[in-house]
Enzyme design. Structure first.
Site, PDB file in Angstrom:
ATOM      1  N   ASP A  53       0.829  -1.214   0.000  1.00 17.99           N
ATOM      2  CA  ASP A  53       0.000   0.000   0.000  1.00 17.99           C
ATOM      3  C   ASP A  53       0.862   1.262   0.000  1.00 17.99           C
ATOM      4  O   ASP A  53       0.342   2.376  -0.140  1.00 17.99           O
ATOM      5  CB  ASP A  53      -1.012  -0.003   1.154  1.00 17.99           C
ATOM      6  CG  ASP A  53      -0.354  -0.041   2.513  1.00 17.99           C
ATOM      7  OD1 ASP A  53       0.891  -0.128   2.587  1.00 17.99           O
ATOM      8  OD2 ASP A  53      -1.093   0.010   3.519  1.00 17.99           O
ATOM      9  N   SER A  54       2.187   1.108   0.050  1.00 22.91           N
ATOM     10  CA  SER A  54       3.066   2.271  -0.144  1.00 22.91           C
ATOM     11  C   SER A  54       2.849   2.860  -1.541  1.00 22.91           C
ATOM     12  O   SER A  54       3.230   3.996  -1.813  1.00 22.91           O
ATOM     13  CB  SER A  54       4.536   1.885   0.047  1.00 22.91           C
ATOM     14  OG  SER A  54       4.896   0.851  -0.840  1.00 22.91           O
ATOM     15  N   ASP A  92      -0.813  -6.358  -0.164  1.00 25.97           N
ATOM     16  CA  ASP A  92      -1.111  -5.694   1.105  1.00 25.97           C
ATOM     17  C   ASP A  92      -2.614  -5.566   1.269  1.00 25.97           C
ATOM     18  O   ASP A  92      -3.320  -5.261   0.295  1.00 25.97           O
ATOM     19  CB  ASP A  92      -0.523  -4.275   1.079  1.00 25.97           C
ATOM     20  CG  ASP A  92       0.557  -4.086   2.115  1.00 25.97           C
ATOM     21  OD1 ASP A  92       0.642  -4.899   3.061  1.00 25.97           O
ATOM     22  OD2 ASP A  92       1.327  -3.124   1.964  1.00 25.97           O
ATOM     23  N   LYS A 122      -0.772  -9.557   3.131  1.00 26.26           N
ATOM     24  CA  LYS A 122      -0.025  -9.034   4.291  1.00 26.26           C
ATOM     25  C   LYS A 122      -0.912  -8.047   5.028  1.00 26.26           C
ATOM     26  O   LYS A 122      -1.622  -7.264   4.394  1.00 26.26           O
ATOM     27  CB  LYS A 122       1.257  -8.340   3.827  1.00 26.26           C
ATOM     28  CG  LYS A 122       1.987  -7.607   4.957  1.00 26.26           C
ATOM     29  CD  LYS A 122       3.373  -7.200   4.562  1.00 26.26           C
ATOM     30  CE  LYS A 122       3.459  -5.857   3.861  1.00 26.26           C
ATOM     31  NZ  LYS A 122       2.934  -4.718   4.641  1.00 26.26           N
ATOM     32  N   GLU A 124      -0.979  -5.435   8.703  1.00 27.79           N
ATOM     33  CA  GLU A 124      -0.160  -4.818   9.750  1.00 27.79           C
ATOM     34  C   GLU A 124      -0.765  -5.069  11.131  1.00 27.79           C
ATOM     35  O   GLU A 124      -1.980  -4.944  11.303  1.00 27.79           O
ATOM     36  CB  GLU A 124      -0.072  -3.299   9.517  1.00 27.79           C
ATOM     37  CG  GLU A 124       0.650  -2.920   8.240  1.00 27.79           C
ATOM     38  CD  GLU A 124       0.787  -1.410   8.049  1.00 27.79           C
ATOM     39  OE1 GLU A 124       0.486  -0.642   8.996  1.00 27.79           O
ATOM     40  OE2 GLU A 124       1.201  -1.004   6.953  1.00 27.79           O
ATOM     41  N   GLU A 191       9.448  -3.862  10.379  1.00 30.16           N
ATOM     42  CA  GLU A 191       9.733  -2.535   9.804  1.00 30.16           C
ATOM     43  C   GLU A 191      10.165  -1.557  10.889  1.00 30.16           C
ATOM     44  O   GLU A 191       9.517  -1.439  11.944  1.00 30.16           O
ATOM     45  CB  GLU A 191       8.486  -1.977   9.083  1.00 30.16           C
ATOM     46  CG  GLU A 191       8.745  -0.562   8.552  1.00 30.16           C
ATOM     47  CD  GLU A 191       7.747  -0.058   7.525  1.00 30.16           C
ATOM     48  OE1 GLU A 191       6.816  -0.786   7.171  1.00 30.16           O
ATOM     49  OE2 GLU A 191       7.925   1.093   7.076  1.00 30.16           O
TER      50      GLU A 191
HETATM   51  O1  KIV Z   1       3.563  -1.112   1.493  1.00 30.82           O
HETATM   52  C1  KIV Z   1       4.754  -1.441   1.515  1.00 30.82           C
HETATM   53  O2  KIV Z   1       5.547  -1.097   0.641  1.00 30.82           O
HETATM   54  C2  KIV Z   1       5.203  -2.252   2.648  1.00 30.82           C
HETATM   55  C3  KIV Z   1       6.664  -2.479   2.772  1.00 30.82           C
HETATM   56  C4  KIV Z   1       7.251  -1.260   3.358  1.00 30.82           C
HETATM   57  C5  KIV Z   1       6.973  -3.686   3.554  1.00 30.82           C
HETATM   58  O3  KIV Z   1       4.415  -2.664   3.444  1.00 30.82           O
END
Ligand code: KIV
Length: 291
Positions: A53-54, A92, A122, A124, A191
Site C-alpha cells: 500500500d506504499s 497488502d 499481508k 499490519e 519494519e
Molecule cells: O507497502 C509497503 O511497501 C510495505 C513495505 C514497506 C513492507 O508494506
C-alpha cells in the site's frame, strides 16, 4: 536436441521461503506495483514481490498509505499478476479492509486472491490480529505479518517512529512476532525496528523475518522499489539504499527530447513514413515493416 536440459525457474511458495531460512539463504523482496516493473523484477529472480500500500504514496501521490482503497490496490495487483510467474506475489491489505471484523477481513482477502491473483496477503499489526490471521489461514490464504513501525497506524504512533528501542517495546515486539507465528503467518515483516531486537526476533522465530529498516540479521530484506530506483518524491528513509537516480535519468531524457524537437533532429527520416516514390535513402527496413 539440446544436451543441456532447460532450467525451469522454481516457483516460490511459502514453504520454500521457510526452507530458505533453514538453509540460511537470504530472502530478497521488493515492492512491485505495475506490469513493466513487476516483469523486470520477476526476471531478476527475486523471491517475493509485494503489491504494497506504499503505492498510495509512491504512485498515487497520497501523503500516507491511509487513503488507499481495496479497489486501487486491486488494479495494481492485477497488473503485477500479469507479469509475475516466479516470485511469490503478496498483496497488502489496505487500511480499513481488515480492521472492522474477521468476516470483512476474510471477504476482502478473498477478493485479493480470487480477483487479483494474490498468492498471499499481508496485514499490519501484532497480537490484536491473531484471530483474523487464523481465520484467513484456515480459509487457505497464506498470511504475512507486519510489526514494528506500522504506516497504517502512523496517527496512533504519532509519526514514523523506530520501534524496539526500550526493553519494554522490544519485549512487546517479540511477543507480537511469536503470536503471529502461532496464528499461522508464514513470514513477518519487521519494519523500523532496532537491529538488535530484529536479530532476537529472527532467532526466536521458525518462520522467516523480512526486514525493512531492521538491520542485517533478518532472514530477508524488502525495500520500496521506487526508493531503490530513485523514482519519485517521497522522503527516502535512511535505510533505503538508492541504486539509481531514475528521476534524473528521466528528466535528462525528456530534456533531450525537447531539444531534439526544437532542433528538428527528431523525427529523422528513418523515424518517418514516406511515399512509395521517396528516394532510396529514406526507405529503410523500418519503413517497410510499416510500424
Ligand atoms: O507497502 C509497503 O511497501 C510495505 C513495505 C514497506 C513492507 O508494506
Amino acid at each position: 536436441m539440446s544436451a543441456t536440459p532447460l532450467e525451469v525457474p522454481r516457483k516460490i511458495t511459502p514453504p520454500l521461503l521457510l526452507a530458505k531460512k533453514s538453509r540460511h539463504e537470504k530472502i530478497v523482496c521488493l515492492t512491485a506495483n505495475d506490469y513493466p516493473v513487476a516483469r523486470i523484477l520477476d526476471g531478476a529472480d527475486l523471491d517475493l514481490l509485494l503489491v504494497g500500500d506504499s503505492l498510495g504514496m509512491t504512485r498515487l501521490g497520497y501523503d500516507s498509505t491511509l487513503p488507499v482503497t481495496l479497489h486501487e490496490l486491486l488494479i495494481h495487483l492485477k497488473a503485477a499478476r500479469r507479469a509475475v510467474t516466479r516470485a511469490l506475489l503478496v498483496a497488502d491489505m489496505p487500511f480499513g479492509s481488515y480492521q472492522v471484523d474477521t468476516k470483512t477481513a476474510l471477504e476482502n482477502a478473498l477478493v485479493l486472491v480470487k480477483e487479483g491473483g494474490a498468492e498471499a496477503v499481508k496485514l499490519e499489526g501484532g497480537h490484536r490480529y491473531v484471530r483474523r490471521i487464523e481465520h484467513l489461514v484456515a480459509a487457505g490464504i497464506p498470511v504475512m505479518g507486519h510489526i514494528g513501525l506500522l504506516p497504517q497506524s502512523v496517527r496512533v504512533m504519532g509519526g514514523y517512529k523506530v520501534q524496539g528501542r526500550t526493553s519494554e517495546s522490544a519485549e512487546a515486539l517479540l511477543r507480537d512476532a511469536l503470536a503471529l507465528q502461532r496464528a499461522g503467518a508464514f513470514a513477518v515483516v519487521l519494519e523500523g525496528i532496532a537491529a538488535e531486537v530484529a536479530r532476537e526476533i529472527t532467532e526466536a522465530l521458525e518462520i522467516p523475518t523480512i526486514g525493512i529498516g531492521a538491520g542485517v540479521h533478518c532472514n530477508g530484506q524488502i525495500l520500496v522499489t521506487e526508493d531503490l530506483l530513485g523514482l519519485g518524491f517521497t522522503r527516502k528513509p535512511r535505510f533505503a539504499r538508492q541504486y539509481l537516480n531514475l528521476n534524473q535519468l528521466i528528466s535528462n531524457a525528456v530534456r533531450q527530447f525537447k531539444e531534439d524537437c526544437a532542433a528538428e533532429s527528431f523525427p529523422s527520416a528513418e523515424e518517418s513514413y514516406h511515399t512509395n516514390n521517396a528516394p532510396d535513402s529514406m526507405t529503410t527496413e523500418k519503413q517497410h515493416a510499416d510500424r
